[in-house]
Write an enzyme that holds these catalytic residues in place. Structure first.
Site, PDB file in Angstrom:
ATOM      1  N   HIS A  50      24.460 -28.321 -34.694  1.00  0.00           N
ATOM      2  CA  HIS A  50      25.784 -28.810 -34.297  1.00  0.00           C
ATOM      3  C   HIS A  50      25.841 -28.960 -32.781  1.00  0.00           C
ATOM      4  CE1 HIS A  50      26.554 -24.337 -34.070  1.00  0.00           C
ATOM      5  NE2 HIS A  50      26.992 -24.735 -32.902  1.00  0.00           N
TER       6      HIS A  50
HETATM    7  P1  TYD Z   1      28.135 -21.594 -36.946  1.00  0.00           P
HETATM    8  O1  TYD Z   1      28.662 -21.759 -35.566  1.00  0.00           O
HETATM    9  O2  TYD Z   1      27.969 -22.822 -37.777  1.00  0.00           O
HETATM   10  O3  TYD Z   1      26.751 -20.785 -36.879  1.00  0.00           O
HETATM   11  P2  TYD Z   1      25.273 -21.307 -36.531  1.00  0.00           P
HETATM   12  O4  TYD Z   1      25.389 -22.439 -35.580  1.00  0.00           O
HETATM   13  O5  TYD Z   1      24.577 -20.156 -35.910  1.00  0.00           O
HETATM   14  O6  TYD Z   1      24.594 -21.698 -37.789  1.00  0.00           O
HETATM   15  O7  TYD Z   1      29.053 -20.550 -37.704  1.00  0.00           O
HETATM   16  C1  TYD Z   1      28.721 -20.052 -38.989  1.00  0.00           C
HETATM   17  C2  TYD Z   1      30.006 -19.762 -39.726  1.00  0.00           C
HETATM   18  O8  TYD Z   1      30.764 -18.759 -39.046  1.00  0.00           O
HETATM   19  C3  TYD Z   1      30.911 -20.980 -39.868  1.00  0.00           C
HETATM   20  O9  TYD Z   1      31.485 -20.939 -41.153  1.00  0.00           O
HETATM   21  C4  TYD Z   1      31.990 -20.758 -38.840  1.00  0.00           C
HETATM   22  C5  TYD Z   1      32.060 -19.256 -38.739  1.00  0.00           C
HETATM   23  N1  TYD Z   1      32.427 -18.797 -37.373  1.00  0.00           N
HETATM   24  C6  TYD Z   1      33.664 -18.216 -37.153  1.00  0.00           C
HETATM   25  O10 TYD Z   1      34.512 -18.086 -38.073  1.00  0.00           O
HETATM   26  N2  TYD Z   1      33.971 -17.784 -35.899  1.00  0.00           N
HETATM   27  C7  TYD Z   1      33.098 -17.901 -34.865  1.00  0.00           C
HETATM   28  O11 TYD Z   1      33.409 -17.466 -33.719  1.00  0.00           O
HETATM   29  C8  TYD Z   1      31.824 -18.512 -35.108  1.00  0.00           C
HETATM   30  C9  TYD Z   1      30.822 -18.698 -34.009  1.00  0.00           C
HETATM   31  C10 TYD Z   1      31.530 -18.947 -36.379  1.00  0.00           C
END
Ligand code: TYD
Length: 141
Positions: A50
């Site tokens: 992302h």
């Molecule tokens: P994501 O940012 O997509 O993680 P990565 O990039 O490491 O794969 O986040 C994973 C999940 O956690 C997604 O459902 C959103 C949730 N999330 C929160 O609820 N709060 C936060 O502060 C973060 C970073 C993620």
């Protein structure tokens, strides 16, 4: 990359252990409104996939080793956080993918804002369109 800075921060060693720190006005230029961390990080699975439209972040790895690949849609730059004295200051707009190089690595992130799904671009084709629009509007990336 232009708006990503890897910085070596200070290590204060004492017989009881080591201490490192970074501060607003020195290594970072934004307020941290949220801290999150990724742990139990398996070596097999890549994460991320992302970009953030506005969010600025500072990343550090207190234990283990993590490779982070950033792209602006054209070039790819790999960074490795494998020591608690390395931090990565990441401005908005870069697509990123993470991989743990060591079992149980921990990735900590200080973010300039609270969580908002609206700030994410999770589709790479949409990201490329967004970059194109941003370049036309202003030099965002
Ligand atoms: P994501 O940012 O997509 O993680 P990565 O990039 O490491 O794969 O986040 C994973 C999940 O956690 C997604 O459902 C959103 C949730 N999330 C929160 O609820 N709060 C936060 O502060 C973060 C970073 C993620």
């Amino acid at each position: 990359m232009k708006n990503i800075n890897q910085i070596d921060i200070k290590k204060i060693k004492s017989p009881g252990g080591s201490l490192s720190f970074f501060e607003k006005g020195k290594e970072i230029d934004f307020n941290i409104k949220r801290i999150y961390y990724i742990y139990e990080f398996s070596k097999e699975n890549r994460r991320g996939f992302h970009a953030h439209k506005d969010l600025k972040q500072v990343m550090w790895c207190p234990y283990g080793a993590i490779e982070i690949d950033f792209t602006d849609g054209k070039d790819i730059t790999k960074y490795i956080l494998d020591d608690p004295t390395k931090i990565l200051v990441v401005n908005q707009g870069y697509w990123r993918e993470f991989v743990s190089l060591k079992e149980n690595s921990i990735l900590c992130v200080g973010a300039s804002d609270i969580y908002s799904e609206d700030d994410y671009i999770r589709d790479y084709d949409k990201y490329l369109e967004w970059v194109e629009e941003s370049y036309n509007d202003e030099d965002t990336v």
